[in-house]
Enzyme design. Structure first.
Site, short mmCIF file in Angstrom:
data_model
loop_
_atom_site.label_atom_id
_atom_site.label_comp_id
_atom_site.label_asym_id
_atom_site.label_seq_id
_atom_site.Cartn_x
_atom_site.Cartn_y
_atom_site.Cartn_z
N ASP A 273 0.84 -1.21 0.00
CA ASP A 273 0.00 0.00 0.00
C ASP A 273 0.87 1.25 0.00
OD1 ASP A 273 0.45 -1.27 2.65
OD2 ASP A 273 -0.30 0.63 3.41
N ASP A 283 4.77 7.96 0.98
CA ASP A 283 4.50 7.66 2.39
C ASP A 283 5.77 7.67 3.23
OD1 ASP A 283 1.85 7.62 1.96
OD2 ASP A 283 1.49 5.63 2.78
P1 AMP Z 1 1.14 3.40 6.77
O1 AMP Z 1 1.78 2.06 6.94
O2 AMP Z 1 1.58 4.44 7.73
O3 AMP Z 1 1.25 3.87 5.37
O4 AMP Z 1 -0.42 3.25 7.10
C1 AMP Z 1 -1.15 2.09 6.87
C2 AMP Z 1 -2.64 2.38 6.93
O5 AMP Z 1 -2.99 2.95 8.18
C3 AMP Z 1 -3.15 3.33 5.88
O6 AMP Z 1 -4.42 2.90 5.48
C4 AMP Z 1 -3.23 4.64 6.62
O7 AMP Z 1 -4.16 5.52 6.05
C5 AMP Z 1 -3.68 4.18 7.99
N1 AMP Z 1 -3.30 5.13 9.05
C6 AMP Z 1 -2.06 5.35 9.55
N2 AMP Z 1 -2.11 6.30 10.52
C7 AMP Z 1 -3.39 6.70 10.62
C8 AMP Z 1 -4.10 7.64 11.44
N3 AMP Z 1 -3.48 8.38 12.37
N4 AMP Z 1 -5.42 7.76 11.26
C9 AMP Z 1 -6.07 7.02 10.36
N5 AMP Z 1 -5.48 6.12 9.57
C10 AMP Z 1 -4.16 5.93 9.69
MG MG Z 2 0.65 4.22 3.79
#
Ligand code: AMP
Ligand code: MG
Length: 521
Positions: A273, A283
């Site tokens: 993702d 990201d």
């Molecule tokens: P990441 O590995 O940080 O790219 O995030 C993985 C998933 O978690 C993605 O769907 C992000 O949108 C979600 N996500 C991470 N942090 C938050 C947050 N503080 N609030 C809502 N969704 C989050």
């Molecule tokens: Mg992400």
């Protein structure tokens, strides 16, 4: 100010339900919602290069309407708030629906040159995809994303961009070390910008649900909007175009990996993702830059035990991620064999880009077969002797190779005892490197200039970013501005920024944020 043409909303199916209540979204790629207003938005920094690209003036950037739009408190004409739906493999396992949990789109703007740029706010409140989290982002992670996106751009590496960094005036609660001690931290929002934010996971989710209709619509859309310069014969069926297009994704991803390896960037969370379909760095979370050279280093505390995402494994992981994308796209083909063949594009592109990149790093005219031994020898020495990667290559570029001296590389050593142990083999390596350079017959100046163009002097070391975070939290943006200015000319000498060209200090070796980072952001 900006003109919008939101093709993704107009051409792909949307979620009939609006608003941020959590849900599984089927048969649709996006959901409408409203960003959640913040109490006291304040512009901390913005990127003049990105603003200019979008056709925005300094006055536009300093206007109240812009501040409101960039904090999620208002919309400019043509803007719409929405979030997209995707899935992904996290740390090797299928995670199901993820989606934009805290990224809210503002739309697709088209600049005077006809370039399309998607804008999104990261940290502007909950969406249907926020799962158990709050949709917000803390200042430390937003500042890191803002600076590193622009640093990457100025290094010449494909990346999503950042237009602005806005403090929200609200606090956010985070358990930074996941140890049961949540604390209040200042919140911030980055407006990030890219030609497309489509990820591998956007294709994986409909494929996992057997939704061939959505998968093929998304594939057509992405090819047309984001790969418009790939010319296919008008009557070529989708299943014949897909493997060719996938080969292009493999090629771009391979080039990106070679670039990360060139500058010592470690992404830290290469889940599918977090993989851009355009081959952009996307990201920015617990990323890091190699200080002492170490292929096994990962900046992400969550990854510390498995080291799945460590520096040296990044190309293999990218390929693994491409295989997952190929599995999803295979549903569009009668036979997956052509996709497997396209994966070969990754291997050949990476192999070539990496060896060319290495040749450039070492100031060689081109790569010759017997160079591999010379290079693996120095990388092994750098690992064992804990030599700073950035400083080593910069000093090597400066070295007078008529009379090479190991001593000139001493500032790149972190430990005196390792310098003592390793300077004899380093000297003998320099002799052989000198012999190799003679074959190229380049002048000293030509070699130095060429090396300085590919070996940056300034990279966003975690301890530097952390100092800017600490100061900005106290209301002082001096360090943020200094770092931003150095990162915009990473290959130049910039005598005013000499302090930013230094080994990671000892105090930073184990301090949170300065070496390792958690995913909590
Ligand atoms: P990441 O590995 O940080 O790219 O995030 C993985 C998933 O978690 C993605 O769907 C992000 O949108 C979600 N996500 C991470 N942090 C938050 C947050 N503080 N609030 C809502 N969704 C989050
Ligand atoms: Mg992400």
């Amino acid at each position: 100010m900006l003109s919008f043409d939101n093709r993704l909303l107009n051409e792909l199916p949307g979620d009939p339900i609006q608003g941020a209540q959590l849900r599984q979204v089927h048969g649709a790629l996006w959901s409408r919602l409203d960003a959640t207003p913040v109490s006291a938005p304040r512009m901390l920094a913005w990127s003049p290069e990105m603003a200019t690209t979008l056709g925005l003036t300094a006055a536009d950037m300093q206007s109240d309407a812009m501040l409101q739009a960039l904090s999620g408190n208002g919309l400019l004409p043509g803007m719409q708030h929405y979030a997209t739906c995707y899935g992904g493999h996290q740390f090797g396992n299928w995670a199901g629906q993820l989606g934009d949990g805290r990224a809210i789109f503002l739309g697709e703007t088209v600049n005077a040159a006809g370039e399309r740029w998607e804008l999104q706010l990261k940290g502007a409140g909950p969406t249907p995809y926020s799962r158990r989290a709050d949709g917000r982002a803390v200042l430390r992670s937003s500042l890191r994303e803002f600076l590193c996106s622009e640093a990457m751009f100025h290094l010449g590496i494909p990346t999503t961009r950042a237009l602005s960094l806005v403090a929200t005036g609200d606090s956010v609660i985070r358990d930074m070390f996941y140890d049961g001690h949540p604390e209040r931290e200042p919140g911030a929002i980055v407006c990030r910008v890219a030609p497309s934010f489509i990820r591998f996971g956007h294709f994986e989710l409909p494929a996992s649900r057997g939704d061939i209709d959505l998968l093929s619509r998304l594939t057509e859309f992405t090819m047309q909007r984001d790969f418009a310069d790939m010319a296919f014969p008008a009557d070529m069926p989708l299943h014949e175009r897909v493997p060719i297009w996938f080969g292009e994704i493999c090629r771009r991803t391979a080039l990106l990996m070679a670039e990360w390896m060139r500058v010592g960037f470690v992404h830290g969370v290469m889940n599918t993702d977090n993989m851009s379909i355009l081959g952009l760095t996307i990201d920015y979370g617990p990323y890091g830059w190699i200080d002492n050279f170490d292929p096994g280093w990962t900046p992400n505390t969550t990854d510390a035990s498995g080291r799945r995402y460590c520096f040296g494994r990044q190309p293999d992981i990218a390929r693994w991620n491409l295989e997952r994308l190929a599995e999803a796209l295979a549903l569009l083909l009668p036979d997956p064999a052509p996709l497997v063949e396209s994966l070969g594009m990754f291997d050949s592109t990476y192999g070539q880009a990496w060896s060319q990149g290495l040749a450039a790093k070492f100031g060689l005219r081109d790569w010759q077969d017997d160079d591999a031994a010379l290079m693996s020898e120095i990388f092994e020495l750098m690992t064992r002797a804990e030599v700073d990667m950035t400083m080593f290559f910069r000093l090597l570029g400066d070295m007078d190779m008529q009379a090479p001296k190991a001593e000139a590389l001493r500032p790149a050593f972190y430990r005196e005892e390792l310098w003592q142990d390793f300077h004899p083999p380093l000297y003998s390596w320099l002799q052989r490197y000198g012999e190799r350079l003679k074959r190229d017959n380049l002048s000293q100046e030509a070699r130095q200039t060429a090396m300085h163009k590919v070996n940056p002097r300034f990279v966003l070391r975690n301890y530097l970013a952390q100092q800017a975070i600490d100061q900005t939290t106290e209301g002082d943006t001096t360090m943020l501005q200094q770092l931003f200015s150095a990162m915009r000319q990473p290959y130049d000498d910039l005598p005013q920024h000499t302090a930013l060209y230094a080994l990671r200090p000892d105090w930073a070796r184990h301090k949170a944020g300065c070496s390792m980072l958690s995913c909590s952001s």
